[in-house]
Write a protein that holds these residues in place. Sequence first.
Motif, short mmCIF file in Angstrom:
data_model
loop_
_atom_site.label_atom_id
_atom_site.label_comp_id
_atom_site.label_asym_id
_atom_site.label_seq_id
_atom_site.Cartn_x
_atom_site.Cartn_y
_atom_site.Cartn_z
N ASP A 198 27.61 5.87 -2.50
CA ASP A 198 27.59 7.16 -1.69
C ASP A 198 26.77 6.92 -0.49
O ASP A 198 25.78 7.40 -0.35
CB ASP A 198 26.86 8.36 -2.39
N ASP A 257 28.48 6.30 -8.12
CA ASP A 257 29.04 6.02 -6.69
C ASP A 257 27.65 5.72 -6.02
O ASP A 257 26.62 6.12 -6.10
CB ASP A 257 29.36 7.24 -6.22
N GLU A 271 30.58 11.15 -13.24
CA GLU A 271 29.24 11.17 -13.21
C GLU A 271 28.52 11.36 -14.66
O GLU A 271 27.49 11.12 -14.83
CB GLU A 271 28.74 12.24 -12.23
N GLY A 325 22.97 8.11 -11.87
CA GLY A 325 24.19 7.92 -11.13
C GLY A 325 24.74 8.92 -9.99
O GLY A 325 25.76 8.66 -9.24
N ASN A 326 23.93 10.25 -10.20
CA ASN A 326 24.38 11.04 -9.02
C ASN A 326 23.20 11.68 -8.36
O ASN A 326 22.10 11.77 -8.92
CB ASN A 326 25.46 12.11 -9.65
N GLN A 327 23.42 12.06 -7.18
CA GLN A 327 22.32 12.47 -6.26
C GLN A 327 21.27 13.58 -6.44
O GLN A 327 20.07 13.47 -6.18
CB GLN A 327 22.66 12.56 -4.87
N GLU A 343 28.28 18.86 -9.50
CA GLU A 343 28.14 17.65 -9.97
C GLU A 343 26.94 17.41 -10.98
O GLU A 343 26.44 16.20 -10.64
CB GLU A 343 28.53 16.24 -9.15
N TRP A 368 25.10 15.61 1.73
CA TRP A 368 24.95 16.22 0.64
C TRP A 368 24.16 14.87 -0.04
O TRP A 368 23.20 14.86 -0.90
CB TRP A 368 25.68 16.74 -0.17
N ASP A 369 24.61 13.70 0.24
CA ASP A 369 24.06 12.42 -0.37
C ASP A 369 22.94 12.03 0.37
O ASP A 369 21.93 11.78 -0.09
CB ASP A 369 25.06 11.60 -0.68
CA CA Z 1 27.71 10.95 -5.93
#
Ligand code: CA
Length: 661
Positions: free
Chosen positions: A547, A545, A488, A503-505, A436, A250-251
């Motif tokens: 990740d 993260d 997040e 900060g999140n994918q 997220e 997913w990342d």
């Molecule tokens: Ca993440």
Amino acid sequence: MPVRGKDKVDENARQSWFSHQSETAKPYYYSVYLADHDVVAEMAPTDRAAVLRFTFPESDESGVVIDAFDRGSQVKVMPDSRTVVGYTTRNSGGVPDNFRNWFVIRFDKPFSGFRVFNGKNELKGFEAEGEHALAAVYFTTRRGEQVTARVASSFISEEQALRNLETEVGDADFETVKARAQERWDEVLGRIEVSGGTEEQYRTFYSCLYRSTLFPRKFYEIDAKGNPVHYSPYNGEVLPGYMYTDTGFWDTFRCLFPLLNLVYPSVNAEIQAGLANTYRESGFLPEWASPGHRGCMVGNNSASVVADAILKGVTPAEDVATLYEAMLAGRDKVHPSVSSTGRLGHEYYNTLGYVPYNVGINENAARTLEYAYDDWCIAQVAKKLGKTDDVAMLEKASQNYKNLFDPETRLMRGRNEDGTFQSPFSPYKWGDAFTEGNAWHYTWSVFHDVQGLAELMGGREGFAEMLDSVFVVPPIYDDSYYGTRIHEITEMQVADMGNYAHGNQPAQHMIYLYDYAGQPWKAQYWTREVMDRLYSSKPDGYCGDEDNGQTSAWYVFSAMGFYPVCPASDQYVIGSPLFRKATVKLENGKKIVIEAPDNAPENRYIGTMKLDGKRYDRNFIRWSDLVKGAKIDFAMQPDPAYKRGVGPQDAPYSLSREECR
Ligand code: CA
């Protein structure tokens, strides 16, 4: 762990003060001074082994504790060969019942004594096997005397652990192993050379490149005949061939795997062979391998990881058919006990064209959007393999993202089984229909048909307007789905870029979508802002993260000046190069040389661009052009190109649908 004192055995008794001031941490070497024991401990690694060197004080109670952990372990002390062997069964899940991590430790100095324990109970004899096996071996040392321990581990057997030690270390001394490790890391990190930046930018770039190469990890070993062999975290058998683990697709489908395909394809070839083995051993491709299938995140993005490697010619030929079958199989089933493996809600998706909001499947809109992109990825492989019927079916499915587009808000929105949209609906609500992230973030998860998404938004202008809004709307949020403000969300707030949540994918490709809107200067502006404001070389140098390399690989690509918005396509979308020069040394012996001689913090915009000496008027660059070896020249300037009469109307730096999906 090295200790001074025979009473320093269990983890509370043996703990020691240390300071980061007396610590050295490099990819190839670690050293720390343990104040309570007056011992310097050093370590140098190989792939599956390490050499440890301990510098002891004057003491007849110098020792090393070997703690095989609780929850089932064994130690055996063999004083004659100055060796300790054993195993631990300790794990955090995702392993079959027979999982064991075997180890062998060979010292270069005879023991003056030793002790073995099961928990706090000291045992007579040479070995302990039970809930918590420990051993301690002792030496009489003069001040400054060094004792070396050669260590290796195996997931297969004690015999294999010994083989790993012989193969990777043998009799090599500490300095030799350290020098080899440094050479190896220089080779890995030296694949990309940058110059014409600040020292802080070099540190950040190479820290990011380092972290881009840590995951997934090798889970295979080399047998007596020199062939790869692995313990299967899926069925518990020892089987021939490659296996890698510890990554969440997913990342990492987004740009970590595309980075491997460009810069380290021989490594990804082994990873892909391991994915084919995963399918053979478990009936599924992994989505979150750690080390077996784990329940984490959503999507079926193994399709992207597998397709990009096949299309870029990285996958071993003998595994292509198996991997194609595996991708197709994953469309129509879900793992019986790990619902993030395969496709949860496939029955709905394959009939309605979306996973409904109101059928008890969480994060349904995120799943739908990612399944649609994943179907496009599989379609590209189907085309390559000449599977005409599959192509038609998959291309149709790749348009399923349209089922969630709400014309009223111009955002993606959960849709009920009866076709109505979820209500109430807040674009600021994290989670719920999404993962997220919120609708501001997930609306852009149409990597494969950005122009189609733009049409839904009323064309490029409407599309750019919506994209602008992301950076302008305040970082307000609704965290009721999680019941707590997940980190997040906090990271989005402190980044001070509106609702842009780097900060999140899910957000990480968004900036580059300005190129599809014919406004590449905004991609150039924002990629520099993110590189400058949200990354540094310090311990807190990430905005969220890391990740498994994804957040790092974003910086590596962005610093080179381009980014793979749509893995499994041939295109990298252009941003703003960070350095005056970057050279990528490809494994085929060719080089990509990127030069931007006028580059500077105040010159973040691209005026003109040349590819191999010729003016280049697209705002994407092709993988197929790069792998032949390429010279890219950027003329950088302080203001956007359109202000100098070079702009979207003139075609430079604008994409047409035929050129870029
Ligand atoms: Ca993440």
